[in-house]
Scaffold this motif. Structure first.
Motif, mmCIF file in Angstrom:
data_model
loop_
_atom_site.group_PDB
_atom_site.id
_atom_site.type_symbol
_atom_site.label_atom_id
_atom_site.label_comp_id
_atom_site.label_asym_id
_atom_site.label_seq_id
_atom_site.Cartn_x
_atom_site.Cartn_y
_atom_site.Cartn_z
ATOM 1 N N PRO A 258 0.824 -1.220 0.000
ATOM 2 C CA PRO A 258 0.000 0.000 0.000
ATOM 3 C C PRO A 258 0.852 1.261 0.000
ATOM 4 O O PRO A 258 1.879 1.346 0.664
ATOM 5 C CB PRO A 258 -0.807 -0.129 1.299
ATOM 6 N N THR B 120 -2.969 6.886 -1.269
ATOM 7 C CA THR B 120 -4.247 6.603 -1.921
ATOM 8 C C THR B 120 -4.403 7.455 -3.173
ATOM 9 O O THR B 120 -4.136 8.655 -3.177
ATOM 10 C CB THR B 120 -5.421 6.875 -0.978
ATOM 11 N N SER C 23 -5.941 -1.469 -1.378
ATOM 12 C CA SER C 23 -6.541 -0.574 -0.390
ATOM 13 C C SER C 23 -6.238 0.888 -0.685
ATOM 14 O O SER C 23 -6.897 1.782 -0.144
ATOM 15 C CB SER C 23 -6.037 -0.927 1.012
ATOM 16 N N ASP C 24 -5.263 1.140 -1.556
ATOM 17 C CA ASP C 24 -4.875 2.516 -1.852
ATOM 18 C C ASP C 24 -5.472 3.025 -3.172
ATOM 19 O O ASP C 24 -5.027 4.033 -3.705
ATOM 20 C CB ASP C 24 -3.357 2.670 -1.866
#
Length: 353
Positions: free
Chosen positions: A55, A58, A88-89
Motif C-alpha cells: 500500500p 491513496t 486498499s490505496d
C-alpha cells in the motif's frame, strides 16, 4: 466437432506467452547474511522500483468503458472492478458504460473536473475520444488507453492492447500444425470473421492469411458476421449450405461462436476442426468436452492491467520487473492458443457469453 485430442505433440501451443504482464514482484530480500542452507545469498542490490503491491498513497482512478453488451466487454469491466478491489490505496470512480461517444466524453470531462489522479479509458471510438483524452493529459492526469487506440500519441501516457494481428497469426499457425498432423495436404479452410469495417477484424484476417501462407495454405471461404450470436448462426448456416465439405474453420469471436456452434449442430456437420477466438468459457468447455479444437485468447484482463498501470503512474512508481524504471508507453498482450492440453490453466480467465 472432430478433434485431435489423442495426439500429444502437435497440439501444443503454437504461440507461448503470458496472458497478462506481471506488474508487482516481491521486493528483494534485505537480509545482510545468507540463509544457513548452503544456497547462494539473496540478491540485496537496491532496486529502482520494487514492492509495488505494498500500500502507498491513496490514488483516485476514473474508469470509463463501453456498455457491456458483449460477453468480452462485460468481462473487461468486471475484471477492472475486481482488480481495483485488490488495492486498499485505490479509490475507483466508475462511469456508466455507454456506446455513445458523446456520453463518454462527458464522463471524462467529469473526471477532469474532479481532479482524479489517473484515468483508465476503453473508448467507444478511439478517434472520437482523442481530444478529451488529450485535455486530461494536458491537465496533468495520466491516461491509460485500453484496447481501442486513440488517433494521437499525445492522448495517452500508456496504451495497453490485445494483439489482433497476433490472434490471426496464432490461429493460422495452429491450423498449419493441424494440417500437417492430419496429412490434409491442400486443406479446405473457412474463416468466419467479425465486422469487416473494424480494423481489428482486418488485422485478425491479415494475420490468419499471413500464417497460412507460410505453410502453403490459404483461406478458401471467408464470410463475416457481426460479433453477435444471431449473426454468427445465420452466417455459419449460409457457409455450410454453400460448402459441402470443410477441413478447418476459424471463427474470430467466441461470443458469436455460440451461434456458429448452433449452426454446426443444426446442420449435423462435424467433419472439420473448429478454432475459435477471444477465449470464452463456452469455448473452453467445448474444448474440454472434445467439441472444439482450440480458441485463441484475446485477454479480457486489459482494463484490469490498466488499473494496475494507472496506480503505478499516479503513485510515481515504475515496474519492478523491468530494468527501465518507467512504465512502458505501449504494452501488447500475447495471444496464446488454448487447447485440450492447457485449457484448465486458462479456464478461470474464460468469460461467459
Amino acid at each position: 466437432m472432430r478433434t485431435t485430442s489423442g495426439r500429444p505433440a502437435a497440439r501444443l501451443l503454437t504461440r507461448l506467452g503470458l496472458v497478462t504482464i506481471a506488474i508487482g514482484l516481491a521486493a528483494a530480500c534485505t537480509s545482510n547474511a545468507p540463509a544457513d542452507t548452503g544456497a547462494p545469498a539473496a540478491d540485496t542490490t537496491e532496486r529502482a522500483a520494487g514492492a509495488n503491491d505494498e500500500p502507498g498513497e491513496t490514488v483516485v482512478i476514473g474508469f470509463s468503458g463501453p456498455q457491456a453488451d458483449h460477453g468480452w466487454l462485460a468481462a473487461i469491466n468486471s475484471a477492472a472492478l475486481a482488480e481495483a478491489e485488490e488495492y486498499s490505496d485505490i479509490e475507483l470512480r466508475v462511469a456508466e458504460g455507454t456506446n455513445d461517444p458523446s456520453a463518454q466524453i462527458s464522463h471524462i470531462e467529469t473526471f477532469i473536473n474532479e481532479g482524479v489522479d489517473a484515468i483508465v479509458l476503453l473508448p467507444t471510438d478511439g478517434a472520437a475520444l482523442t481530444r478529451i483524452a488529450i485535455e486530461a493529459m494536458e491537465a496533468g492526469i495520466p491516461v491509460v488507453n485500453v484496447d481501442r487506440e486513440f488517433s494521437s500519441e499525445f492522448a495517452a501516457r500508456t496504451t495497453i492492447l490485445g494483439d489482433n494481428y497476433g490472434m490471426g497469426i496464432s490461429a493460422g499457425t495452429h491450423a498449419c500444425s493441424l494440417i500437417e498432423e492430419n496429412g490434409m495436404g491442400d486443406a479446405v479452410i473457412a474463416e468466419i470473421a467479425g465486422m469487416d469495417s473494424l480494423p481489428l477484424t482486418q488485422d485478425r484476417s491479415q494475420g490468419f492469411a499471413d500464417a497460412l501462407e507460410a505453410c502453403g495454405q490459404d483461406v478458401d471461404h471467408r464470410v463475416a458476421a457481426e460479433f453477435t450470436v444471431e449473426s454468427g448462426e445465420a452466417t455459419a448456416s449460409n457457409l455450410l449450405q454453400a460448402v459441402p465439405e470443410i477441413d478447418i474453420i476459424w471463427n474470430h469471436d467466441d461470443d458469436q461462436g455460440v451461434g456458429v456452434k448452433a449452426a454446426f449442430d443444426n446442420a449435423n456437420r462435424d467433419e472439420f476442426l473448429f478454432i475459435g477466438g477471444a477465449g470464452s468459457a463456452n469455448a473452453m468447455r467445448w474444448i474440454r468436452e472434445g467439441e472444439m479444437e482450440a480458441t485463441v485468447l484475446y485477454p479480457p484482463t486489459q482494463a484490469a492491467d490498466g488499473i494496475r498501470l494507472a496506480r503505478l503512474l499516479a503513485q510515481g512508481k515504475g515496474m519492478s520487473d523491468l530494468v527501465q524504471v518507467e512504465v512502458p508507453r505501449r504494452i501488447v498482450l500475447d495471444a496464446p492458443v488454448v487447447t485440450a492440453e492447457n485449457v484448465e490453466q486458462y479456464l478461470p480467465l474464460g468469460f461467459e457469453s
